[in-house]
Design an enzyme around this catalytic site. Structure first.
Site, PDB file in Angstrom:
ATOM      1  N   HIS A 172      41.077  39.248  31.923  1.00 21.51           N
ATOM      2  CA  HIS A 172      40.389  39.093  33.214  1.00 21.51           C
ATOM      3  C   HIS A 172      38.901  38.899  32.972  1.00 21.51           C
ATOM      4  O   HIS A 172      38.318  39.527  32.096  1.00 21.51           O
ATOM      5  CB  HIS A 172      40.636  40.286  34.138  1.00 21.51           C
ATOM      6  CG  HIS A 172      40.307  41.605  33.512  1.00 21.51           C
ATOM      7  ND1 HIS A 172      41.154  42.241  32.642  1.00 21.51           N
ATOM      8  CD2 HIS A 172      39.216  42.394  33.609  1.00 21.51           C
ATOM      9  CE1 HIS A 172      40.605  43.365  32.237  1.00 21.51           C
ATOM     10  NE2 HIS A 172      39.419  43.486  32.803  1.00 21.51           N
ATOM     11  N   HIS A 206      35.164  39.093  34.685  1.00 25.03           N
ATOM     12  CA  HIS A 206      34.395  39.692  35.779  1.00 25.03           C
ATOM     13  C   HIS A 206      33.348  38.692  36.273  1.00 25.03           C
ATOM     14  O   HIS A 206      32.626  38.112  35.456  1.00 25.03           O
ATOM     15  CB  HIS A 206      33.625  40.929  35.294  1.00 25.03           C
ATOM     16  CG  HIS A 206      34.488  42.055  34.814  1.00 25.03           C
ATOM     17  ND1 HIS A 206      34.633  43.220  35.519  1.00 25.03           N
ATOM     18  CD2 HIS A 206      35.242  42.204  33.697  1.00 25.03           C
ATOM     19  CE1 HIS A 206      35.425  44.049  34.855  1.00 25.03           C
ATOM     20  NE2 HIS A 206      35.801  43.461  33.738  1.00 25.03           N
TER      21      HIS A 206
HETATM   22  P1  5GP Z   1      37.918  46.107  32.051  1.00 23.92           P
HETATM   23  O1  5GP Z   1      37.130  47.322  31.691  1.00 23.92           O
HETATM   24  O2  5GP Z   1      39.353  46.183  31.529  1.00 23.92           O
HETATM   25  O3  5GP Z   1      37.237  44.834  31.691  1.00 23.92           O
HETATM   26  O4  5GP Z   1      37.963  46.080  33.613  1.00 23.92           O
HETATM   27  C1  5GP Z   1      39.005  46.537  34.381  1.00 23.92           C
HETATM   28  C2  5GP Z   1      38.520  46.512  35.810  1.00 23.92           C
HETATM   29  O5  5GP Z   1      39.641  46.672  36.655  1.00 23.92           O
HETATM   30  C3  5GP Z   1      37.541  47.644  36.132  1.00 23.92           C
HETATM   31  O6  5GP Z   1      36.302  47.089  36.522  1.00 23.92           O
HETATM   32  C4  5GP Z   1      38.237  48.408  37.259  1.00 23.92           C
HETATM   33  O7  5GP Z   1      37.353  48.827  38.267  1.00 23.92           O
HETATM   34  C5  5GP Z   1      39.259  47.416  37.766  1.00 23.92           C
HETATM   35  N1  5GP Z   1      40.470  48.025  38.273  1.00 23.92           N
HETATM   36  C6  5GP Z   1      41.167  49.042  37.706  1.00 23.92           C
HETATM   37  N2  5GP Z   1      42.251  49.333  38.438  1.00 23.92           N
HETATM   38  C7  5GP Z   1      42.243  48.462  39.495  1.00 23.92           C
HETATM   39  C8  5GP Z   1      43.117  48.273  40.615  1.00 23.92           C
HETATM   40  O8  5GP Z   1      44.133  48.948  40.795  1.00 23.92           O
HETATM   41  N3  5GP Z   1      42.780  47.285  41.492  1.00 23.92           N
HETATM   42  C9  5GP Z   1      41.664  46.516  41.324  1.00 23.92           C
HETATM   43  N4  5GP Z   1      41.419  45.591  42.250  1.00 23.92           N
HETATM   44  N5  5GP Z   1      40.826  46.672  40.295  1.00 23.92           N
HETATM   45  C10 5GP Z   1      41.106  47.629  39.382  1.00 23.92           C
END
Ligand code: 5GP
Ligand code: ZN
Length: 136
Positions: free
Chosen positions: A99, A101
């Site tokens: 993903h 951001h």
């Molecule tokens: P990472 O740290 O893996 O790059 O980012 C994961 C992102 O997913 C985090 O910014 C977190 O806030 C978001 N996130 C985690 N759980 C959920 C969820 O259940 N729904 C949504 N919409 N975002 C989520």
């Protein structure tokens, strides 16, 4: 993948504020935004990160990121956007489904996302050699 959080969102088994989807990609609001409008763009097909995503899914994600960056800046009346991707645990990846951001930025919001430093002696040359060598 059945127990992947983002696959559950993609299948509609968990709620999300989805802002865009097409055949290969989805974009939905991050549940804990850096700023309002913080959006995640993901491929619909499960993989883990930049290291195993299929090239055609990455190409589709990239194009969705471009479209959404424009829409987020315009729609949120932002002054710019940051685009970031965490890959593997020690790079801050928490959800093991690729993903990107997209974070809207506002004049004076004070965020500093990338603390930087200077190179030590010969460190830049060594880094260049290692990266170019790994491409061969
Ligand atoms: P990472 O740290 O893996 O790059 O980012 C994961 C992102 O997913 C985090 O910014 C977190 O806030 C978001 N996130 C985690 N759980 C959920 C969820 O259940 N729904 C949504 N919409 N975002 C989520
Ligand atoms: Zn998944």
């Amino acid at each position: 993948m059945s127990d992947c959080l983002f696959c559950k969102i993609i299948r509609g088994e968990l709620p999300s504020f989805t802002v865009y989807e097409d055949e290969r990609t989805i974009a939905f609001l991050d549940i804990h935004p850096v700023n309002a409008g913080h959006t995640l763009v993901a491929p619909k097909k499960h993989s883990h990160n930049i290291f195993d995503i299929a090239p055609e899914d990455w190409a589709a994600v990239s194009e969705t990121v471009r479209l959404l960056a424009i829409a987020i800046e315009k729609g949120m009346e932002a002054d710019g956007v940051n685009i970031a991707m965490n890959n593997r645990e020690h790079a801050g990846q928490v959800v093991p489904h690729p993903h990107v951001h997209i974070i809207p930025r506002f004049k004076g919001d004070g965020l500093k996302l990338m603390p930087q430093r200077s190179y030590e002696a010969s460190e830049a040359e060594e880094s260049q050699r290692k990266i170019v060598g790994a491409l061969r």
